[in-house]
Design a protein around this motif. Structure first.
Motif, mmCIF file in Angstrom:
data_model
loop_
_atom_site.group_PDB
_atom_site.id
_atom_site.type_symbol
_atom_site.label_atom_id
_atom_site.label_comp_id
_atom_site.label_asym_id
_atom_site.label_seq_id
_atom_site.Cartn_x
_atom_site.Cartn_y
_atom_site.Cartn_z
ATOM 1 N N ALA A 114 10.209 6.133 6.439
ATOM 2 C CA ALA A 114 9.365 7.117 5.764
ATOM 3 C C ALA A 114 9.292 6.856 4.268
ATOM 4 O O ALA A 114 10.307 6.634 3.619
ATOM 5 C CB ALA A 114 9.899 8.521 6.029
ATOM 6 N N GLN A 115 8.067 6.907 3.734
ATOM 7 C CA GLN A 115 7.835 6.709 2.308
ATOM 8 C C GLN A 115 7.267 7.962 1.648
ATOM 9 O O GLN A 115 7.591 8.259 0.507
ATOM 10 C CB GLN A 115 6.870 5.543 2.086
ATOM 11 C CG GLN A 115 7.350 4.230 2.677
ATOM 12 C CD GLN A 115 8.649 3.754 2.062
ATOM 13 O OE1 GLN A 115 8.726 3.538 0.852
ATOM 14 N NE2 GLN A 115 9.691 3.601 2.868
ATOM 15 N N ALA A 116 6.391 8.675 2.368
ATOM 16 C CA ALA A 116 5.748 9.851 1.782
ATOM 17 C C ALA A 116 5.063 10.658 2.874
ATOM 18 O O ALA A 116 4.741 10.124 3.937
ATOM 19 C CB ALA A 116 4.714 9.435 0.740
ATOM 20 N N ILE A 117 4.827 11.923 2.578
ATOM 21 C CA ILE A 117 3.960 12.732 3.427
ATOM 22 C C ILE A 117 2.645 12.864 2.666
ATOM 23 O O ILE A 117 2.637 13.222 1.480
ATOM 24 C CB ILE A 117 4.554 14.124 3.720
ATOM 25 C CG1 ILE A 117 5.900 13.983 4.430
ATOM 26 C CG2 ILE A 117 3.579 14.952 4.574
ATOM 27 C CD1 ILE A 117 6.640 15.292 4.632
ATOM 28 N N ILE A 118 1.553 12.524 3.344
ATOM 29 C CA ILE A 118 0.236 12.640 2.730
ATOM 30 C C ILE A 118 -0.580 13.667 3.510
ATOM 31 O O ILE A 118 -0.298 13.937 4.681
ATOM 32 C CB ILE A 118 -0.491 11.277 2.666
ATOM 33 C CG1 ILE A 118 -0.678 10.678 4.054
ATOM 34 C CG2 ILE A 118 0.261 10.313 1.757
ATOM 35 C CD1 ILE A 118 -1.484 9.376 4.078
ATOM 36 N N GLY A 142 -6.254 1.243 -5.010
ATOM 37 C CA GLY A 142 -5.133 1.522 -5.900
ATOM 38 C C GLY A 142 -5.156 0.700 -7.169
ATOM 39 O O GLY A 142 -4.119 0.458 -7.781
ATOM 40 N N THR A 143 -6.351 0.270 -7.568
ATOM 41 C CA THR A 143 -6.482 -0.525 -8.785
ATOM 42 C C THR A 143 -7.779 -0.179 -9.493
ATOM 43 O O THR A 143 -8.754 0.217 -8.847
ATOM 44 C CB THR A 143 -6.454 -2.041 -8.485
ATOM 45 O OG1 THR A 143 -6.522 -2.763 -9.712
ATOM 46 C CG2 THR A 143 -7.599 -2.466 -7.595
ATOM 47 N N LEU A 189 0.824 -1.209 0.000
ATOM 48 C CA LEU A 189 0.000 0.000 0.000
ATOM 49 C C LEU A 189 0.864 1.267 0.000
ATOM 50 O O LEU A 189 0.503 2.271 -0.624
ATOM 51 C CB LEU A 189 -0.964 -0.019 1.181
ATOM 52 C CG LEU A 189 -2.015 -1.138 1.123
ATOM 53 C CD1 LEU A 189 -2.830 -1.195 2.406
ATOM 54 C CD2 LEU A 189 -2.911 -1.002 -0.094
ATOM 55 N N ALA A 190 2.006 1.214 0.661
ATOM 56 C CA ALA A 190 2.928 2.359 0.613
ATOM 57 C C ALA A 190 3.425 2.559 -0.814
ATOM 58 O O ALA A 190 3.492 3.694 -1.310
ATOM 59 C CB ALA A 190 4.099 2.143 1.571
ATOM 60 N N GLU A 191 3.742 1.469 -1.485
ATOM 61 C CA GLU A 191 4.214 1.544 -2.875
ATOM 62 C C GLU A 191 3.121 2.091 -3.789
ATOM 63 O O GLU A 191 3.386 2.922 -4.666
ATOM 64 C CB GLU A 191 4.683 0.163 -3.350
ATOM 65 C CG GLU A 191 5.311 0.174 -4.727
ATOM 66 C CD GLU A 191 6.602 0.968 -4.811
ATOM 67 O OE1 GLU A 191 6.886 1.500 -5.910
ATOM 68 O OE2 GLU A 191 7.323 1.077 -3.804
ATOM 69 N N LEU A 192 1.890 1.631 -3.602
ATOM 70 C CA LEU A 192 0.769 2.147 -4.399
ATOM 71 C C LEU A 192 0.562 3.644 -4.162
ATOM 72 O O LEU A 192 0.229 4.391 -5.077
ATOM 73 C CB LEU A 192 -0.518 1.386 -4.082
ATOM 74 C CG LEU A 192 -0.613 -0.039 -4.624
ATOM 75 C CD1 LEU A 192 -1.843 -0.760 -4.061
ATOM 76 C CD2 LEU A 192 -0.635 -0.045 -6.149
ATOM 77 N N GLY A 223 1.070 6.939 -6.841
ATOM 78 C CA GLY A 223 -0.092 7.782 -7.092
ATOM 79 C C GLY A 223 -1.365 7.013 -7.337
ATOM 80 O O GLY A 223 -2.368 7.575 -7.777
ATOM 81 N N LYS A 224 -1.364 5.716 -7.037
ATOM 82 C CA LYS A 224 -2.551 4.898 -7.277
ATOM 83 C C LYS A 224 -3.472 4.840 -6.063
ATOM 84 O O LYS A 224 -4.685 4.837 -6.208
ATOM 85 C CB LYS A 224 -2.139 3.487 -7.697
ATOM 86 C CG LYS A 224 -1.455 3.446 -9.050
ATOM 87 C CD LYS A 224 -1.113 2.036 -9.454
ATOM 88 C CE LYS A 224 -0.483 2.028 -10.841
ATOM 89 N NZ LYS A 224 -0.220 0.655 -11.298
#
Length: 196
Positions: A122-126, A149-150, A80-83, A87-88
């Motif tokens: 850390a992967q992203a700030i949302i 994400g699909t 889910l972090a990768e998605l 941007g999915k």
């Protein structure tokens, strides 16, 4: 995001012992873990926030957001972090009854979170862009696609995954899911991805 973090924490509690054993097996030593973290939070979380604030000085007086991952296991959390990074994935869901049960405020528009992988890196700030409360049986295909994400059978996948997930947690409290149970639907945008 504090509220989302608490709800996710409550969900994770059900798998706490299993995760603890798995995490202990995956760690080389406690010393390496301590060296990688500050106050139990991976240093990458602080580094990401500092990079963000350096590029966005208007947030320099804002506290560092809470950090957490999606879901309750390594594979799903990392997927889910990768998605999210791709941007999915642009939404997340929680049960309103759990917010009420644990007296947690609902997520708010504008709240930021530092999304991590399962290991806390850390992967992203949302940032939350919209928060709605919708009955389970009224979730739209559009929302399901954002959360899952699909675009391949998103509503069917969303209903199956979330029914199973909510059912397992509710059973622990002696409750059953219903088609009318209220879901807190949080839409977000990724405002700062990790450096590649």
């Amino acid at each position: 995001m504090k509220q989302l973090t608490i709800v996710l924490f409550l969900i994770v509690i059900s798998c706490k012992n299993e995760q603890k054993v798995q995490n202990e097996k995956e760690m080389d030593s406690d010393t390496q873990t301590i060296a990688k973290t500050e106050n139990g939070i991976d240093k990458s979380v602080y580094e990401m926030w500092n990079d963000y604030v350096e590029s966005n000085p208007e947030f320099k007086d804002q506290e560092i957001p809470e950090s957490d991952f999606f879901h309750n296991n390594r594979n799903d959390a990392n997927r889910l972090a990768e998605l999210t990074l791709k941007g999915k994935k642009k939404a997340s869901s929680g049960l309103l009854s759990l917010y009420k049960q644990y007296k947690v405020d609902l997520p708010k528009v504008g709240t930021k979170q530092i999304l991590t992988d399962f290991d806390g890196r850390a992967q992203a700030i949302i940032e939350n862009t919209r928060v709605d409360t919708i009955p389970f049986n009224e979730i739209s295909k559009e929302y399901a696609e954002m959360d899952m994400g699909t675009d391949t059978q998103p509503l069917e996948k969303w209903k199956k995954a979330h029914w199973d997930f909510f059912e397992s947690f509710l059973k622990e409290n002696g409750k059953q899911p219903t088609e009318e149970m209220l879901v807190v639907c949080v839409r977000f945008k990724t405002i700062w991805p990790k450096k590649q």
